[in-house]
Design an enzyme around this catalytic site. Structure first.
Site, PDB file in Angstrom:
ATOM      1  N   GLN A 315       0.831  -1.201   0.000  1.00  0.00           N
ATOM      2  CA  GLN A 315       0.000   0.000   0.000  1.00  0.00           C
ATOM      3  C   GLN A 315       0.869   1.256   0.000  1.00  0.00           C
ATOM      4  O   GLN A 315       0.562   2.242  -0.673  1.00  0.00           O
ATOM      5  CB  GLN A 315      -0.920  -0.002   1.222  1.00  0.00           C
ATOM      6  CG  GLN A 315      -1.661   1.296   1.491  1.00  0.00           C
ATOM      7  CD  GLN A 315      -2.673   1.644   0.420  1.00  0.00           C
ATOM      8  OE1 GLN A 315      -3.126   0.773  -0.322  1.00  0.00           O
ATOM      9  NE2 GLN A 315      -3.029   2.922   0.331  1.00  0.00           N
ATOM     10  N   GLU A 316       1.957   1.211   0.751  1.00  0.00           N
ATOM     11  CA  GLU A 316       2.811   2.395   0.881  1.00  0.00           C
ATOM     12  C   GLU A 316       3.660   2.641  -0.365  1.00  0.00           C
ATOM     13  O   GLU A 316       3.766   3.773  -0.841  1.00  0.00           O
ATOM     14  CB  GLU A 316       3.730   2.237   2.099  1.00  0.00           C
ATOM     15  CG  GLU A 316       3.015   2.207   3.442  1.00  0.00           C
ATOM     16  CD  GLU A 316       2.439   3.553   3.844  1.00  0.00           C
ATOM     17  OE1 GLU A 316       2.729   4.562   3.158  1.00  0.00           O
ATOM     18  OE2 GLU A 316       1.690   3.602   4.832  1.00  0.00           O
ATOM     19  N   SER A 317       4.291   1.588  -0.897  1.00  0.00           N
ATOM     20  CA  SER A 317       5.306   1.816  -1.934  1.00  0.00           C
ATOM     21  C   SER A 317       5.214   0.889  -3.139  1.00  0.00           C
ATOM     22  O   SER A 317       6.028   0.995  -4.045  1.00  0.00           O
ATOM     23  CB  SER A 317       6.697   1.628  -1.312  1.00  0.00           C
ATOM     24  OG  SER A 317       6.884   0.261  -0.928  1.00  0.00           O
TER      25      SER A 317
END
Length: 492
Positions: A315-317
């Site tokens: 989700q982040e990267s």
């Protein structure tokens, strides 16, 4: 009274007392224990089920799955341990119900008229549709006539096969193959890869795996109406356990337990668009293996599920160690400079440091969540705080309580988080304005990714454990219209 007569009287009295005293024991000994009494004496409830995504499986934290969770709750309500007897085929399940192999079957079984002739069903706990799947890029069928002379595969003796037989009465040209040693997720994969033209599976199975096999899409439902799922008991006169099961299901409907279970196992899965799902599925094979060991190590160090950390980092990267946002957060876990410094991370672009730092920070937030919040909700709250900040999460909980909802339930708080973006609400909060819709989407996305990662790992493990003799039989090798392979069974 003469001594001899006194002795005779005493003897008769003693005999009478022995007879009267032993009568209850004799009556008790002559009583045949009910099924409920038998399982209570054994201290164990045994169900018959199929191993699979919608029933039960070995998860990262032990046994899991909707059927397992529901049956475990029933066993707990009776003060019993739960035992599962695995049966691969539906015919084997129905033959084993009420035998020494299990008191009833909990295997995502649809109620049909044909099945009701030989077994009896409890009240339904869920409804599903029977979905016809096709592969994107090919022509989408819109009616039964479009299926003539096509390769359709279903599981042997399944409710889907029964429905096709009924449809065949009006459509004699309809043909299909049946195979017993498959799970619905296998059918999805075969449609996804183009091995077969079409398959029919239940809508709940499709919901779980649609992001893992994004090219397998719904064409239309072949069922006239939703099919009820229920537990299967033998047809006999002993209603003791059957009545208890019905009572449990009715109560689970009233107290919201069924709704909570459905949300836990299916509510987290939201369909990605085909392009995003295809990209994610590819990265599961190409990017995740590079960081999996680091994720496992961090999970063990901070007592966290590594697959949850994997979902967070995607989700982040998108598992890109060089990722950078316009706000300056960087790395696999997209840490800010402040958070990185607090967690002892000296290089945010170092994947090992980034994963460890993100896990340490999440653990800190997780431990800060009020102790009254437990189970999956605790994880969702911690994720929301990780995204928006602990202060804003607390503001949302206060708003939730003011509006008469439960501040300890994610389903309630998630409805009120977006209110932090509305002035009439955020002006009364301690921390003011926040983009409250973002943590709701953040949590939903991570639940979505987590589910798909978990099932990808299950598929990988199945492939590693398989042998040449376990290779999937193609439709051309399978018998036509419903013959079965020889079944093997095992007990967990």
């Amino acid at each position: 009274m003469p001594h001899s007569k006194l002795s005779l009287y005493c003897l008769r009295s003693l005999v009478a007392m022995i007879i009267l005293g032993g009568l209850p024991l004799m009556l008790t000994a002559s009583h045949t224990p009910t099924v409920l009494e038998q399982v209570q004496q054994q201290g164990e409830l045994t169900i018959i089920s199929r191993n699979g995504p919608t029933t039960y499986y070995e998860g990262n934290q032990g046994l899991d799955g909707y059927e397992y969770s529901l049956a475990k709750a029933f066993a707990d309500s009776l003060g019993l341990k739960l035992k599962i007897t695995e049966e691969e085929s539906y015919s084997g399940i129905f033959d084993s119900v009420g035998s020494h192999r299990g008191q009833f079957a909990a295997a995502g079984l649809s109620i049909t008229d044909e099945r009701s002739n030989t077994i009896r069903f409890t009240e339904p706990y869920m409804e599903v549709n029977q979905e016809l799947l096709y592969r994107t890029g090919s022509k989408r069928p819109t009616n039964i006539e479009d299926l003539y002379n096509k390769s359709i595969l279903v599981i042997s003796n399944s409710a889907q096969a029964a429905r096709l037989r009924k449809l065949q009465q009006k459509h004699p040209q309809l043909r299909w193959h049946e195979q017993s040693d498959l799970e619905m997720i296998d059918l999805m994969e075969m449609v996804h890869t183009g091995t077969i033209d079409f398959a029919v599976i239940d809508s709940n199975a499709f919901a779980l795996s649609r992001n893992l096999y994004p090219r397998a899409q719904r064409a239309f439902s072949i069922s006239e109406q939703p099919m009820p799922l229920a537990w299967a008991f033998p047809l006999d006169s002993d209603n003791s356990l059957f009545d208890k099961a019905n009572e449990f299901i009715r109560q689970a409907k009233r107290n919201g337990k069924l709704a909570k279970l459905e949300n836990t196992h299916y509510g987290q899965v939201v369909a990605m668009d085909t392009g995003s799902a295809t990209t994610f599925a590819r990265r599961l094979d190409t990017r995740l293996p590079r960081w999996q060991e680091n994720l496992i190590v961090a999970g063990e160090e901070f007592d966290l599920d590594w697959q949850l950390l994997a979902a967070m980092s995607y989700q982040e990267s998108h598992w890109d160690e060089h990722a950078r946002s316009h706000t300056g957060v960087r790395g696999l876990m997209m840490l800010t400079k402040t958070t990185a410094k607090e967690m002892g991370v000296t290089n945010r672009l170092d994947p090992e440091q980034s994963i460890k730092g993100g896990a340490k920070y999440f653990r800190k937030i997780f431990d800060r969540i009020p102790q009254d919040i437990q189970g999956p909700d605790r994880t969702w709250f911690a994720l929301a705080a990780y995204n928006i900040g602990y202060g804003h999460l607390e503001d949302a909980r206060v708003l939730t309580e003011k509006m008469g909802r439960d501040p300890d339930k994610w389903i309630d708080v998630s409805e009120h988080l977006p209110l932090l973006a509305k002035r009439k609400h955020y002006r009364t909060t301690k921390h003011g304005y926040a983009r409250g819709w973002e943590p709701v989407a953040y949590v939903q996305n991570i639940r979505n990714f987590y589910s798909t990662i978990a099932w990808h790992q299950q598929v990988q493990q199945r492939r590693l454990a398989s042998t040449k003799n376990d290779a999937v039989i193609t439709p051309t090798e399978a018998s036509f219209e419903g013959s079965e392979e020889q079944e093997t069974t095992s007990t967990l």
